[in-house]
Write a protein that holds these residues in place. Structure first.
Motif, mmCIF file in Angstrom:
data_model
loop_
_atom_site.group_PDB
_atom_site.id
_atom_site.type_symbol
_atom_site.label_atom_id
_atom_site.label_comp_id
_atom_site.label_asym_id
_atom_site.label_seq_id
_atom_site.Cartn_x
_atom_site.Cartn_y
_atom_site.Cartn_z
ATOM 1 N N ARG A 90 -4.418 -0.104 6.280
ATOM 2 C CA ARG A 90 -3.480 -0.929 5.299
ATOM 3 C C ARG A 90 -4.462 -1.921 4.662
ATOM 4 O O ARG A 90 -4.082 -2.923 4.476
ATOM 5 C CB ARG A 90 -2.254 -1.370 5.638
ATOM 6 C CG ARG A 90 -1.266 -0.602 6.305
ATOM 7 C CD ARG A 90 -0.285 -1.344 7.017
ATOM 8 N NE ARG A 90 0.266 -2.374 6.294
ATOM 9 C CZ ARG A 90 1.225 -3.343 6.492
ATOM 10 N NH1 ARG A 90 1.496 -3.636 7.544
ATOM 11 N NH2 ARG A 90 1.739 -4.270 5.519
ATOM 12 N N SER A 91 -5.716 -1.370 4.172
ATOM 13 C CA SER A 91 -6.697 -2.391 3.694
ATOM 14 C C SER A 91 -6.251 -3.283 2.359
ATOM 15 O O SER A 91 -6.634 -4.314 2.370
ATOM 16 C CB SER A 91 -8.093 -1.553 3.381
ATOM 17 O OG SER A 91 -7.744 -0.647 2.185
ATOM 18 N N ASP A 92 -5.333 -2.525 1.640
ATOM 19 C CA ASP A 92 -4.789 -3.358 0.409
ATOM 20 C C ASP A 92 -3.785 -4.386 0.882
ATOM 21 O O ASP A 92 -3.696 -5.158 -0.218
ATOM 22 C CB ASP A 92 -4.048 -2.284 -0.609
ATOM 23 C CG ASP A 92 -4.985 -1.304 -1.078
ATOM 24 O OD1 ASP A 92 -6.254 -1.400 -1.115
ATOM 25 O OD2 ASP A 92 -4.604 -0.172 -1.403
ATOM 26 N N ASP A 93 -3.287 -4.307 1.853
ATOM 27 C CA ASP A 93 -2.320 -5.038 2.353
ATOM 28 C C ASP A 93 -2.887 -6.595 3.179
ATOM 29 O O ASP A 93 -2.291 -7.615 3.235
ATOM 30 C CB ASP A 93 -1.170 -4.618 3.077
ATOM 31 C CG ASP A 93 -0.325 -3.664 2.340
ATOM 32 O OD1 ASP A 93 -0.454 -3.906 1.127
ATOM 33 O OD2 ASP A 93 0.441 -2.925 2.847
ATOM 34 N N CYS B 298 0.754 -1.088 0.145
ATOM 35 C CA CYS B 298 -0.021 -0.039 0.018
ATOM 36 C C CYS B 298 0.937 1.241 0.126
ATOM 37 O O CYS B 298 2.089 1.109 0.378
ATOM 38 C CB CYS B 298 -1.012 -0.054 1.313
ATOM 39 S SG CYS B 298 -0.142 0.102 2.863
#
Length: 471
Positions: free
Chosen positions: A329-332, A159
């Motif tokens: 860090r929603s994408d991670d 991210c």
């Protein structure tokens, strides 16, 4: 040490590169014209030239004027295809726009220095030279630096906040500056410290990690600085401390905010004078350590309240690295969870379990106040409790935490209610009221918890340990 000459007009953005290239260990000289550079320096002695295109534009015969000079990078405030072709045709290693990103320029500087042998040095008859040291830690070309964020790097993430963190790690690792790592508990501060050490020129020497909160207050100075025989009861022989063990390497002090004031004063001397003195000793010993510290506490607030030395704070706050919490860090999160699921299966000798949508949905719905550490524990719990063929979201056991955040409070907390306050308020009130007359062990016993639980709840609620005034 590599010598770089910057040749640019006084108003050129390239002039700023003098300051920050010097911070990365290069020896940099600055001239405002080619005539000035030739008058005061022998250009053939430099390893690289950085030249503003404006300087080249006024030369009658650029090829002749730069004959016999080292490799060069040409930078142009008005970049064009024709200028770029001309610059490369006349021997420029790279042609870059101005202003340019400092990280990109540094990358091109390193590449030019590591992969170019100047002609004037090729022809010199001399004894074979030793291999030049790495210029920028182990440089971004090194596999480990490039691998930051990958699954096998130890620190997983892609991210934007994590990419920014990795970029800062690469920039800082090759220096000896003191680094303060800030982030919530469980975000991976020790992993960042390890990355800084592994990418530094000290990577062949020890990395000594110390959790300042886990060592009893009456032993912390002995553990860090060592002691002489007979310095205190139980000191039956002389002993080196952990700082001495980190000599020529890296010392990582986790939870630096828990360090007592007396130990803070000693640590300040290490930073100022580069020396340590054992408890009970008269003579000091020189040490060469690179200090990396970490905390989840607000050190500025601790300075205001007298719990942390202001002079030490400014010694530690040379370079700061911020680790984002997992909830940002929603994408991670899914990528980390898949990695941890595979790791847990191997640890418990389970066949690989598929990472399904239901499981991912439950993980993404949780706030993860304990960050990656909490996520790892939850996934390990799910692997143990789930059937052999499928990992089930219910076995993460997250619902109770979400529904009742006070579910894990101790019996001592429950047995002493205070009207109008939460259990956390009571815990904080009790500790602050009694810590001046109780030891940590007595506090823990009175609350019906272990010393470790007391320390963890101090961290969670931001309760400082009692301090002794530094008279």
């Amino acid at each position: 040490m590599h010598h770089i000459m910057i040749i640019c007009p006084e108003d050129s953005p390239l002039k700023d590169a003098d300051r920050w290239l010097s911070r990365y260990g290069f020896q940099v000289n600055l001239s405002y014209s080619l005539e000035q550079a030739n008058k005061y320096y022998e250009l053939a002695d430099f390893d690289l030239l950085l030249i503003d295109q404006v300087i080249l534009a006024v030369l009658e015969n650029t090829q002749t004027a730069l004959a016999g000079t080292p490799p060069r990078l040409v930078l142009d405030a008005r970049p064009s295809l024709n200028n770029g072709i001309d610059a490369m045709a006349m021997g420029a290693k790279y042609y870059l726009p101005l202003p340019t990103d400092s990280e990109q320029l540094l990358k091109h500087v390193i590449d030019a220095l590591e992969n170019t042998t100047p002609q004037h040095k090729q022809n010199a008859e001399s004894e074979p030279e030793l291999a030049a040291p790495l210029l920028f830690a182990r440089s971004e070309k090194e596999e480990e630096a490039e691998n930051l964020g990958a699954l096998d790097s130890g620190i997983i993430g892609n991210c934007p906040p994590m990419r920014e963190l990795f970029s800062d790690i690469r920039k800082v690792a090759g220096t000896d500056v003191t680094v303060l790592i800030r982030g919530e508990s469980g975000t991976g501060k020790e992993l960042v410290a390890k990355a800084l050490h592994n990418l530094s020129t000290r990577h062949d020497n020890p990395l000594i990690s110390v959790n300042c909160a886990a060592i009893p207050e009456n032993l912390i100075e002995s553990e860090l600085f060592g002691h002489e025989k007979g310095a205190f009861t139980g000191a039956v022989s002389a002993r080196d401390g952990l700082i001495f063990a980190a000599d020529n390497g890296t010392l990582f002090l986790d939870e630096i905010g828990e360090l007592p004031l007396e130990a803070q004063a000693r640590l300040l001397r290490v930073l100022q004078e580069g020396e340590i003195r054992r408890v009970g000793a008269i003579q000091s010993t020189k040490v060469n350590v690179r200090l990396v510290t970490a905390t989840h506490r607000d050190l500025i607030d601790m300075v205001r309240k007298g719990y942390f030395r202001e002079d030490l704070y400014y010694r530690l706050y040379v370079m700061e690295l911020l680790i984002p919490p997992l909830r940002e860090r929603s994408d991670d999160i899914s990528m980390i969870a898949k990695f941890l699921l595979e790791k847990a299966c191997k640890k418990h000798n389970r066949a690989a379990l598929d990472y399904n949508k239901e499981f991912d949905k439950a993980i993404r719905a949780h706030n993860w106040p304990g960050n990656v550490r909490e996520l790892e524990n939850a996934i390990e719990r799910a692997v143990i409790l789930s059937p052999t063929h499928r990992v089930e979201a219910a076995n993460l056991k997250l619902a109770s935490h979400l529904a009742s955040p006070k579910a894990n409070t101790t019996s001592a907390e429950l047995s002493t209610p205070l009207d109008g306050t939460t259990l956390d308020d009571y815990f904080k009130h009790f500790v602050l009221t009694h810590q001046h007359k109780m030891t940590e062990t007595q506090l823990a016993q009175s609350l019906g918890i272990s010393r470790k639980s007391l320390w963890e709840r101090r961290q969670k609620l931001g309760i400082p340990k009692k301090v002794t005034n530094d008279k």
